[in-house]
Design a protein around this motif. Sequence first.
Motif, PDB file in Angstrom:
ATOM      1  N   SER A 280       0.810  -1.210   0.000  1.00 17.58           N
ATOM      2  CA  SER A 280       0.000   0.000   0.000  1.00 17.58           C
ATOM      3  C   SER A 280       0.850   1.271   0.000  1.00 17.58           C
ATOM      4  CB  SER A 280      -0.926   0.017   1.222  1.00 17.58           C
ATOM      5  OG  SER A 280      -0.178   0.124   2.420  1.00 17.58           O
ATOM      6  N   VAL A 281       2.156   1.131   0.193  1.00 17.69           N
ATOM      7  CA  VAL A 281       3.037   2.292   0.195  1.00 17.69           C
ATOM      8  C   VAL A 281       3.168   2.840  -1.220  1.00 17.69           C
ATOM      9  CG1 VAL A 281       5.386   3.101   0.608  1.00 17.69           C
ATOM     10  CG2 VAL A 281       4.332   1.493   2.185  1.00 17.69           C
ATOM     11  N   VAL A 282       2.917   4.121  -1.391  1.00 15.40           N
ATOM     12  CA  VAL A 282       3.109   4.775  -2.686  1.00 15.40           C
ATOM     13  C   VAL A 282       4.560   5.224  -2.754  1.00 15.40           C
ATOM     14  CG1 VAL A 282       2.410   6.648  -4.201  1.00 15.40           C
ATOM     15  CG2 VAL A 282       0.714   5.543  -2.729  1.00 15.40           C
ATOM     16  N   LYS A 283       5.331   4.580  -3.606  1.00 15.53           N
ATOM     17  CA  LYS A 283       6.763   4.835  -3.646  1.00 15.53           C
ATOM     18  C   LYS A 283       7.158   5.759  -4.793  1.00 15.53           C
ATOM     19  CE  LYS A 283       8.245   0.460  -1.538  1.00 15.53           C
ATOM     20  NZ  LYS A 283       9.120  -0.733  -1.688  1.00 15.53           N
ATOM     21  N   ILE A 284       8.253   6.460  -4.565  1.00 12.75           N
ATOM     22  CA  ILE A 284       8.893   7.239  -5.603  1.00 12.75           C
ATOM     23  C   ILE A 284      10.137   6.472  -6.024  1.00 12.75           C
ATOM     24  CG2 ILE A 284      10.220   9.336  -6.067  1.00 12.75           C
ATOM     25  CD1 ILE A 284       7.208   9.792  -6.063  1.00 12.75           C
TER      26      ILE A 284
ATOM     27  N   SER B  55       8.667  25.175 -11.687  1.00 14.94           N
ATOM     28  CA  SER B  55       7.888  24.440 -12.696  1.00 14.94           C
ATOM     29  C   SER B  55       7.286  23.164 -12.120  1.00 14.94           C
ATOM     30  CB  SER B  55       8.769  24.110 -13.906  1.00 14.94           C
ATOM     31  OG  SER B  55       9.727  23.107 -13.593  1.00 14.94           O
ATOM     32  N   ASN B  56       7.986  22.517 -11.197  1.00 14.47           N
ATOM     33  CA  ASN B  56       7.454  21.301 -10.591  1.00 14.47           C
ATOM     34  C   ASN B  56       6.203  21.580  -9.781  1.00 14.47           C
ATOM     35  OD1 ASN B  56      10.801  20.067  -9.856  1.00 14.47           O
ATOM     36  ND2 ASN B  56       9.602  19.846 -11.707  1.00 14.47           N
ATOM     37  N   PHE B  57       6.201  22.677  -9.037  1.00 13.11           N
ATOM     38  CA  PHE B  57       5.034  23.036  -8.226  1.00 13.11           C
ATOM     39  C   PHE B  57       3.858  23.452  -9.108  1.00 13.11           C
ATOM     40  CE2 PHE B  57       8.635  23.385  -5.433  1.00 13.11           C
ATOM     41  CZ  PHE B  57       8.173  22.948  -4.210  1.00 13.11           C
ATOM     42  N   ILE B  58       4.164  24.126 -10.207  1.00 16.41           N
ATOM     43  CA  ILE B  58       3.113  24.512 -11.148  1.00 16.41           C
ATOM     44  C   ILE B  58       2.456  23.270 -11.743  1.00 16.41           C
ATOM     45  CG2 ILE B  58       2.661  25.609 -13.379  1.00 16.41           C
ATOM     46  CD1 ILE B  58       4.848  27.650 -12.693  1.00 16.41           C
ATOM     47  N   LYS B  59       3.277  22.321 -12.182  1.00 16.71           N
ATOM     48  CA  LYS B  59       2.753  21.109 -12.806  1.00 16.71           C
ATOM     49  C   LYS B  59       1.921  20.291 -11.827  1.00 16.71           C
ATOM     50  CE  LYS B  59       2.700  18.327 -16.433  1.00 16.71           C
ATOM     51  NZ  LYS B  59       2.164  18.750 -17.748  1.00 16.71           N
ATOM     52  N   LEU B  60       2.336  20.264 -10.569  1.00 10.44           N
ATOM     53  CA  LEU B  60       1.607  19.500  -9.553  1.00 10.44           C
ATOM     54  C   LEU B  60       0.383  20.244  -9.022  1.00 10.44           C
ATOM     55  CD1 LEU B  60       4.581  18.063  -7.462  1.00 10.44           C
ATOM     56  CD2 LEU B  60       2.957  16.738  -8.819  1.00 10.44           C
ATOM     57  N   GLY B  61       0.243  21.518  -9.360  1.00  8.12           N
ATOM     58  CA  GLY B  61      -0.851  22.308  -8.817  1.00  8.12           C
ATOM     59  C   GLY B  61      -0.688  22.564  -7.333  1.00  8.12           C
ATOM     60  N   GLU B  62       0.570  22.756  -6.888  1.00  9.80           N
ATOM     61  CA  GLU B  62       0.864  22.916  -5.469  1.00  9.80           C
ATOM     62  C   GLU B  62       1.534  24.260  -5.173  1.00  9.80           C
ATOM     63  OE1 GLU B  62       0.025  20.938  -3.036  1.00  9.80           O
ATOM     64  OE2 GLU B  62      -0.827  19.316  -4.255  1.00  9.80           O
TER      65      GLU B  62
ATOM     66  N   ALA C 271      12.528  16.073 -16.219  1.00  9.48           N
ATOM     67  CA  ALA C 271      11.103  16.114 -15.883  1.00  9.48           C
ATOM     68  C   ALA C 271      10.778  15.263 -14.668  1.00  9.48           C
ATOM     69  CB  ALA C 271      10.272  15.659 -17.085  1.00  9.48           C
ATOM     70  N   GLU C 272      11.565  14.218 -14.433  1.00  7.65           N
ATOM     71  CA  GLU C 272      11.267  13.288 -13.343  1.00  7.65           C
ATOM     72  C   GLU C 272      11.498  13.906 -11.966  1.00  7.65           C
ATOM     73  OE1 GLU C 272      11.483   8.484 -12.767  1.00  7.65           O
ATOM     74  OE2 GLU C 272      13.236   9.486 -13.616  1.00  7.65           O
ATOM     75  N   TRP C 273      12.110  15.077 -11.917  1.00  9.41           N
ATOM     76  CA  TRP C 273      12.257  15.741 -10.614  1.00  9.41           C
ATOM     77  C   TRP C 273      10.918  16.206 -10.046  1.00  9.41           C
ATOM     78  CZ3 TRP C 273      16.532  16.812  -7.374  1.00  9.41           C
ATOM     79  CH2 TRP C 273      17.706  16.165  -7.770  1.00  9.41           C
ATOM     80  N   ILE C 274       9.870  16.082 -10.836  1.00  6.18           N
ATOM     81  CA  ILE C 274       8.537  16.328 -10.296  1.00  6.18           C
ATOM     82  C   ILE C 274       8.233  15.301  -9.210  1.00  6.18           C
ATOM     83  CG2 ILE C 274       7.296  14.870 -11.958  1.00  6.18           C
ATOM     84  CD1 ILE C 274       5.095  16.961 -12.046  1.00  6.18           C
ATOM     85  N   LYS C 275       8.814  14.094  -9.330  1.00  4.94           N
ATOM     86  CA  LYS C 275       8.652  13.077  -8.292  1.00  4.94           C
ATOM     87  C   LYS C 275       9.379  13.485  -7.017  1.00  4.94           C
ATOM     88  CE  LYS C 275       8.376   8.991 -11.327  1.00  4.94           C
ATOM     89  NZ  LYS C 275       9.010   7.660 -11.572  1.00  4.94           N
ATOM     90  N   PHE C 276      10.507  14.125  -7.160  1.00  2.80           N
ATOM     91  CA  PHE C 276      11.282  14.614  -6.015  1.00  2.80           C
ATOM     92  C   PHE C 276      10.449  15.593  -5.203  1.00  2.80           C
ATOM     93  CE2 PHE C 276      14.053  17.996  -4.370  1.00  2.80           C
ATOM     94  CZ  PHE C 276      15.026  17.281  -3.667  1.00  2.80           C
ATOM     95  N   VAL C 277       9.820  16.536  -5.895  1.00  2.00           N
ATOM     96  CA  VAL C 277       8.974  17.514  -5.210  1.00  2.00           C
ATOM     97  C   VAL C 277       7.724  16.840  -4.660  1.00  2.00           C
ATOM     98  CG1 VAL C 277       7.551  19.580  -5.549  1.00  2.00           C
ATOM     99  CG2 VAL C 277       9.865  19.491  -6.487  1.00  2.00           C
ATOM    100  N   GLY C 278       7.158  15.910  -5.399  1.00  2.00           N
ATOM    101  CA  GLY C 278       6.000  15.171  -4.906  1.00  2.00           C
ATOM    102  C   GLY C 278       6.309  14.414  -3.632  1.00  2.00           C
TER     103      GLY C 278
ATOM    104  N   ASP D 271       1.409  10.090  -5.236  1.00  2.00           N
ATOM    105  CA  ASP D 271       0.425   9.624  -6.212  1.00  2.00           C
ATOM    106  C   ASP D 271       0.342  10.569  -7.407  1.00  2.00           C
ATOM    107  OD1 ASP D 271      -0.751   7.176  -5.765  1.00  2.00           O
ATOM    108  OD2 ASP D 271      -2.138   7.923  -4.258  1.00  2.00           O
ATOM    109  N   LYS D 272       0.148  11.828  -7.099  1.00  2.00           N
ATOM    110  CA  LYS D 272      -0.015  12.834  -8.150  1.00  2.00           C
ATOM    111  C   LYS D 272       1.250  12.944  -8.999  1.00  2.00           C
ATOM    112  CE  LYS D 272      -2.005  16.690  -6.895  1.00  2.00           C
ATOM    113  NZ  LYS D 272      -2.208  18.077  -6.378  1.00  2.00           N
ATOM    114  N   ALA D 273       2.400  12.947  -8.343  1.00  2.00           N
ATOM    115  CA  ALA D 273       3.665  13.074  -9.070  1.00  2.00           C
ATOM    116  C   ALA D 273       3.899  11.876  -9.994  1.00  2.00           C
ATOM    117  CB  ALA D 273       4.817  13.221  -8.088  1.00  2.00           C
ATOM    118  N   ASN D 274       3.628  10.682  -9.486  1.00  2.00           N
ATOM    119  CA  ASN D 274       3.805   9.482 -10.307  1.00  2.00           C
ATOM    120  C   ASN D 274       2.877   9.493 -11.517  1.00  2.00           C
ATOM    121  OD1 ASN D 274       5.869   8.230  -8.864  1.00  2.00           O
ATOM    122  ND2 ASN D 274       4.462   7.169  -7.499  1.00  2.00           N
TER     123      ASN D 274
END
Length: 383
Positions: A39-43, A112-119, A203-210, A217-220
């Motif tokens: 159940s763990v959501v992993k990066i 840009s990562n925060f913008i893409k995530l809506g955060e 682009a995968e650094w969006i996972k880092f911020v997530g 979940d959202k970042a993945n």
Amino acid sequence: MKKLILASGILLLWTATACQNKSKQNSGNLENTELTDSSVVKITPEYAKGFKVTYTNRACLLDIQDPQNEESQSFHYALVPRGAEVKDIPSDYTVIETPVRSVICMTSLQLSNFIKLGELDAVVGITSTRHLFNKEMNERLKTGKTHKIGIEGNFDNEVIMSVNPDLILISPFKRGGYDALKEVGIPLVPHLGYKEMTPLGQAEWIKFVGLLLGQEDKANEQFAAIKARYNELKELTEDVEKRPVVFSGEMRGGNWYAVGGKSFLAQLFKDAGADYFLKDDERSGGVTLDYETVYSQAASADYWRIVNSYQGKFSYHTLKEEDTRYADFKAYKDKGVIYCNMREKPFYESMPTEPEVVLADLIRIFHPQLLPHHQAGYYELLK
């Protein structure tokens, strides 16, 4: 019996909140213990080489290093559930409570990562607002929800302390004047997306911020969509018969600034079905050349990529006025200049999280028959 029930309840509460408040975890020692609960959501970084995540029974260990230099300084953080007391954290790991609630961004790429995530609610401070297009962030600045903290080398520590972020994202291998920030006692966490050597790696650094925000979940999901579209487009060019040659950069202060053949940009051109004029160069970062060297290798190149922030209408006439020698390039003569004006396009603000759009732009230019109906997002042929 009551004590047993109480103890069980406490244990259940702990396991339900561990590692980003996402899952229950087994008890045990920190060392050499991996999370096994499904159940763990992993990066799990797939393309990015600059960060690694290790899941233990009580913390997420985050290791960061320059993806272009394995001998460079590394940075280590232990992400623990907010409010939890976790022991046995390795001594060289800085503890950060998650989810992180407030952040200062030092670069547009980070933003840009925060913008893409809506955060964007998590962003309480930024540096430069030059060419800032995002409406929500501009409104946050206007209403005081986000603050300007000065520029690199001249940060306003009073403003930084007043917004009191949970952490500050930095670019440690740039000249940023970060030593002064250490005095405020706020964790400085490197964001090295700009050092990645592939578009999907950046682009995968969006996972880092997530991961920091507890939005795994959202970042993945966001990155999965980016990857799928990028690779779909990349497949279009695998069997192209003619691969045009493209070069990049301009003269500045007597030097021509480009990037090496192992760079993000070189990979992007390759994926778009073109050959970068320095594709055999082993460097991954910036390259400084003289005009003669560039001309000897790019005089007959088909395309010339230029990104600047020209005020006004940039044209072939403008380009020739800057340096009359530019008119000697085949790409100039044949109207093969690929152009993006950062005054008109959110290049650094959103491009890092939209490599599939950038790739489509280039494919449309290099091989128009493959994407005849694509509308340009960033790059267009100069008129």
